[in-house]
Design a protein around this motif. Structure first.
Motif, PDB file in Angstrom:
ATOM      1  N   ASP A  39       1.066  -0.953   0.079  1.00  0.00           N
ATOM      2  CA  ASP A  39      -0.013  -0.027   0.038  1.00  0.00           C
ATOM      3  C   ASP A  39       0.778   1.495   0.337  1.00  0.00           C
ATOM      4  OD1 ASP A  39      -2.156  -1.309  -0.158  1.00  0.00           O
ATOM      5  OD2 ASP A  39      -2.455  -1.204   2.329  1.00  0.00           O
ATOM      6  N   GLU A  40       1.934   1.763   0.660  1.00  0.00           N
ATOM      7  CA  GLU A  40       2.769   2.650   0.442  1.00  0.00           C
ATOM      8  C   GLU A  40       3.580   3.076  -0.481  1.00  0.00           C
ATOM      9  OE1 GLU A  40       3.676   5.664   2.836  1.00  0.00           O
ATOM     10  OE2 GLU A  40       2.531   4.249   3.592  1.00  0.00           O
ATOM     11  N   LEU A  41       3.907   1.790  -1.031  1.00  0.00           N
ATOM     12  CA  LEU A  41       4.770   1.676  -2.552  1.00  0.00           C
ATOM     13  C   LEU A  41       3.326   2.422  -3.544  1.00  0.00           C
ATOM     14  CD1 LEU A  41       6.916  -1.460  -2.288  1.00  0.00           C
ATOM     15  CD2 LEU A  41       7.769   0.930  -1.995  1.00  0.00           C
ATOM     16  N   TYR A  42       2.496   2.150  -3.260  1.00  0.00           N
ATOM     17  CA  TYR A  42       0.906   2.225  -4.406  1.00  0.00           C
ATOM     18  C   TYR A  42       1.319   3.422  -4.276  1.00  0.00           C
ATOM     19  CZ  TYR A  42      -2.952   2.818  -6.803  1.00  0.00           C
ATOM     20  OH  TYR A  42      -3.484   3.777  -7.296  1.00  0.00           O
ATOM     21  N   ARG A  43       0.953   4.195  -2.812  1.00  0.00           N
ATOM     22  CA  ARG A  43       0.544   5.160  -1.965  1.00  0.00           C
ATOM     23  C   ARG A  43       1.467   6.389  -3.002  1.00  0.00           C
ATOM     24  NH1 ARG A  43       1.226   9.311   1.644  1.00  0.00           N
ATOM     25  NH2 ARG A  43       2.548   7.430   2.967  1.00  0.00           N
ATOM     26  N   ARG A  44       2.787   5.748  -2.580  1.00  0.00           N
ATOM     27  CA  ARG A  44       4.071   6.750  -3.293  1.00  0.00           C
ATOM     28  C   ARG A  44       4.431   6.899  -4.673  1.00  0.00           C
ATOM     29  NH1 ARG A  44       6.732   9.138   1.611  1.00  0.00           N
ATOM     30  NH2 ARG A  44       5.829   7.769   3.249  1.00  0.00           N
ATOM     31  N   GLY A  45       4.480   6.229  -5.343  1.00  0.00           N
ATOM     32  CA  GLY A  45       3.996   6.256  -6.424  1.00  0.00           C
ATOM     33  C   GLY A  45       4.719   5.459  -6.813  1.00  0.00           C
ATOM     34  N   VAL A  46       6.042   4.693  -7.028  1.00  0.00           N
ATOM     35  CA  VAL A  46       7.028   3.898  -7.239  1.00  0.00           C
ATOM     36  C   VAL A  46       6.383   2.585  -7.559  1.00  0.00           C
ATOM     37  CG1 VAL A  46       8.751   1.749  -5.581  1.00  0.00           C
ATOM     38  CG2 VAL A  46       7.924   3.910  -4.673  1.00  0.00           C
ATOM     39  N   PRO A  47       6.478   2.812  -9.216  1.00  0.00           N
ATOM     40  CA  PRO A  47       5.788   1.682  -9.577  1.00  0.00           C
ATOM     41  C   PRO A  47       6.499   0.293  -9.468  1.00  0.00           C
ATOM     42  CG  PRO A  47       7.504   3.299 -10.876  1.00  0.00           C
ATOM     43  CD  PRO A  47       8.069   3.552  -9.635  1.00  0.00           C
ATOM     44  N   LYS A  48       5.128   0.118 -10.064  1.00  0.00           N
ATOM     45  CA  LYS A  48       5.158  -2.255 -10.128  1.00  0.00           C
ATOM     46  C   LYS A  48       6.264  -2.723  -9.969  1.00  0.00           C
ATOM     47  CE  LYS A  48      -0.051  -1.973  -9.184  1.00  0.00           C
ATOM     48  NZ  LYS A  48      -0.695  -2.939  -9.375  1.00  0.00           N
ATOM     49  N   ASP A  49       7.141  -2.216 -11.177  1.00  0.00           N
ATOM     50  CA  ASP A  49       7.924  -2.950 -11.496  1.00  0.00           C
ATOM     51  C   ASP A  49       9.542  -3.223 -10.146  1.00  0.00           C
ATOM     52  OD1 ASP A  49       8.249  -0.647 -11.981  1.00  0.00           O
ATOM     53  OD2 ASP A  49      10.150  -1.495 -14.505  1.00  0.00           O
ATOM     54  N   LEU A  50       8.885  -2.643  -9.763  1.00  0.00           N
ATOM     55  CA  LEU A  50      10.271  -2.653  -7.950  1.00  0.00           C
ATOM     56  C   LEU A  50       9.999  -2.626  -7.558  1.00  0.00           C
ATOM     57  CD1 LEU A  50      11.567   1.118  -9.042  1.00  0.00           C
ATOM     58  CD2 LEU A  50      12.122  -0.847 -10.263  1.00  0.00           C
ATOM     59  N   TRP A  51       8.781  -3.289  -6.534  1.00  0.00           N
ATOM     60  CA  TRP A  51       8.208  -3.478  -5.799  1.00  0.00           C
ATOM     61  C   TRP A  51       8.718  -4.900  -5.493  1.00  0.00           C
ATOM     62  CZ3 TRP A  51       2.235  -2.832  -5.531  1.00  0.00           C
ATOM     63  CH2 TRP A  51       1.881  -1.774  -5.262  1.00  0.00           C
ATOM     64  N   ASP A  52       8.786  -6.100  -6.043  1.00  0.00           N
ATOM     65  CA  ASP A  52       9.032  -7.347  -5.819  1.00  0.00           C
ATOM     66  C   ASP A  52      10.439  -7.196  -5.451  1.00  0.00           C
ATOM     67  OD1 ASP A  52       6.813  -8.784  -6.737  1.00  0.00           O
ATOM     68  OD2 ASP A  52       7.266  -8.998  -8.760  1.00  0.00           O
ATOM     69  N   GLU A  53      11.189  -6.679  -5.916  1.00  0.00           N
ATOM     70  CA  GLU A  53      12.625  -6.453  -5.793  1.00  0.00           C
ATOM     71  C   GLU A  53      13.076  -5.724  -4.252  1.00  0.00           C
ATOM     72  OE1 GLU A  53      16.821  -4.670  -7.307  1.00  0.00           O
ATOM     73  OE2 GLU A  53      15.615  -4.918  -8.210  1.00  0.00           O
ATOM     74  N   ALA A  54      12.524  -4.953  -3.953  1.00  0.00           N
ATOM     75  CA  ALA A  54      12.110  -4.063  -2.794  1.00  0.00           C
ATOM     76  C   ALA A  54      11.722  -5.280  -1.768  1.00  0.00           C
ATOM     77  CB  ALA A  54      10.920  -3.324  -2.921  1.00  0.00           C
ATOM     78  N   LEU A  55      10.283  -5.756  -1.810  1.00  0.00           N
ATOM     79  CA  LEU A  55      10.393  -6.947  -0.889  1.00  0.00           C
ATOM     80  C   LEU A  55      10.898  -7.752  -0.838  1.00  0.00           C
ATOM     81  CD1 LEU A  55       5.896  -6.590  -1.659  1.00  0.00           C
ATOM     82  CD2 LEU A  55       6.652  -5.000   0.333  1.00  0.00           C
ATOM     83  N   ALA A  56      11.444  -8.484  -1.122  1.00  0.00           N
ATOM     84  CA  ALA A  56      12.512  -9.017  -0.912  1.00  0.00           C
ATOM     85  C   ALA A  56      13.278  -8.868   0.014  1.00  0.00           C
ATOM     86  CB  ALA A  56      12.996 -10.122  -2.154  1.00  0.00           C
ATOM     87  N   ALA A  57      13.501  -7.589   0.048  1.00  0.00           N
ATOM     88  CA  ALA A  57      15.103  -7.072   1.218  1.00  0.00           C
ATOM     89  C   ALA A  57      13.886  -7.619   2.611  1.00  0.00           C
ATOM     90  CB  ALA A  57      15.299  -5.999   0.893  1.00  0.00           C
ATOM     91  N   ALA A  58      12.682  -7.233   2.219  1.00  0.00           N
ATOM     92  CA  ALA A  58      11.769  -6.972   4.039  1.00  0.00           C
ATOM     93  C   ALA A  58      12.599  -8.459   4.391  1.00  0.00           C
ATOM     94  CB  ALA A  58      10.817  -6.914   3.181  1.00  0.00           C
ATOM     95  N   PRO A  59      12.251  -8.182   6.308  1.00  0.00           N
ATOM     96  CA  PRO A  59      12.524  -9.327   7.278  1.00  0.00           C
ATOM     97  C   PRO A  59      11.326 -10.422   7.120  1.00  0.00           C
ATOM     98  CG  PRO A  59      12.052  -7.008   7.887  1.00  0.00           C
ATOM     99  CD  PRO A  59      12.012  -7.041   6.646  1.00  0.00           C
ATOM    100  N   GLU A  60      11.734 -11.189   7.317  1.00  0.00           N
ATOM    101  CA  GLU A  60      10.551 -12.311   7.177  1.00  0.00           C
ATOM    102  C   GLU A  60       8.787 -12.044   8.630  1.00  0.00           C
ATOM    103  OE1 GLU A  60       9.743 -15.126   5.308  1.00  0.00           O
ATOM    104  OE2 GLU A  60      11.773 -14.570   4.398  1.00  0.00           O
ATOM    105  N   ALA A  61       8.527 -11.810   7.814  1.00  0.00           N
ATOM    106  CA  ALA A  61       6.555 -11.659   8.185  1.00  0.00           C
ATOM    107  C   ALA A  61       6.762 -12.442   9.542  1.00  0.00           C
ATOM    108  CB  ALA A  61       5.599 -12.002   7.458  1.00  0.00           C
ATOM    109  N   GLU A  62       7.312 -13.734  10.058  1.00  0.00           N
ATOM    110  CA  GLU A  62       7.587 -14.332  11.358  1.00  0.00           C
ATOM    111  C   GLU A  62       8.192 -13.265  12.365  1.00  0.00           C
ATOM    112  OE1 GLU A  62       9.146 -18.373  13.238  1.00  0.00           O
ATOM    113  OE2 GLU A  62       8.080 -18.665  11.300  1.00  0.00           O
ATOM    114  N   GLU A  63       9.458 -13.227  11.481  1.00  0.00           N
ATOM    115  CA  GLU A  63      10.063 -12.003  12.400  1.00  0.00           C
ATOM    116  C   GLU A  63       9.622 -10.089  13.393  1.00  0.00           C
ATOM    117  OE1 GLU A  63      14.225  -9.684  11.134  1.00  0.00           O
ATOM    118  OE2 GLU A  63      14.055 -12.200  10.400  1.00  0.00           O
TER     119      GLU A  63
END
Length: 192
Positions: free
Chosen positions: A114-138
């Motif tokens: 939602d935040e990436l969308y709201r900030r106008g980041v192109p969708k083709d960059l989302w997957d790479e950025a989200l891959a660096a996010a910590p695991e949801a469990e952590e």
């Protein structure tokens, strides 16, 4: 530079050289119009550079802010493109920064998207950025520990905590697994 009639026109050295300006030059109307357009482009570039030096923005956010300040759509896009070309504006780095920031604040993938969308980041960059996010469990483990302080929760407290985690963008499956891992049993709900 002052035009006939007392109007002040801010120009750069580039305009000065390009138009061959000197004191007392008599310009025709067409040249004045072109000089005004060139000065507006230069002013938009300077404003854009000042904006991104204050805080990071996406290319889309920067263009929108420039248009809100009175720049034409063409000048705003050109200024954002110029900053991207010289490496001062990078949507991929901005997306990665947003993901790190909101992950550290305890938000899940849904909220990050939602935040990436709201900030106008192109969708083709989302997957790479989200891959660096910590695991949801952590992240969930950390947030649950912060919110409960290690104390067991009653039914109302468990429901409030689950609802808060779902609002933060975590899936029901991840919330349920994290709650069960901490010893808090929760009733079945539909995936939200």
């Amino acid at each position: 530079m002052y035009l006939e009639g007392g109007d002040l026109l801010r120009i750069t050295q580039s305009e000065l050289l390009h138009f061959g300006l000197y004191a007392g030059l008599d310009m025709d109307g067409e040249t004045v119009v072109e000089l005004r357009k060139s000065a507006a482009r230069s002013e938009t570039r300077a404003r854009a550079a000042n904006m991104i030096s204050a805080r990071p923005l996406s290319k889309k956010e920067l263009s929108g802010k420039l248009r809100a300040k009175g720049a034409s759509e063409e000048d705003a896009a050109a200024a954002a493109g110029w900053l991207e070309e010289i490496g001062a504006l990078d949507d991929a780095a901005y997306a990665a920064m947003l993901v790190r920031h909101y992950s550290a604040m305890g938000y899940g993938e849904g909220r990050l998207r939602d935040e990436l969308y709201r900030r106008g980041v192109p969708k083709d960059l989302w997957d790479e950025a989200l891959a660096a996010a910590p695991e949801a469990e952590e992240v969930l483990e950390r947030v649950i520990a912060q919110k409960t302080g290690g104390r067991p929760l009653d039914e109302k407290g468990r429901k409030r905590l689950c609802d808060m985690l779902l609002r933060r963008g975590f899936s029901w499956r991840d919330v349920k697994a994290a709650m069960n891992k901490t010893g808090e049993t929760i009733e079945e709900q539909e995936d939200g």
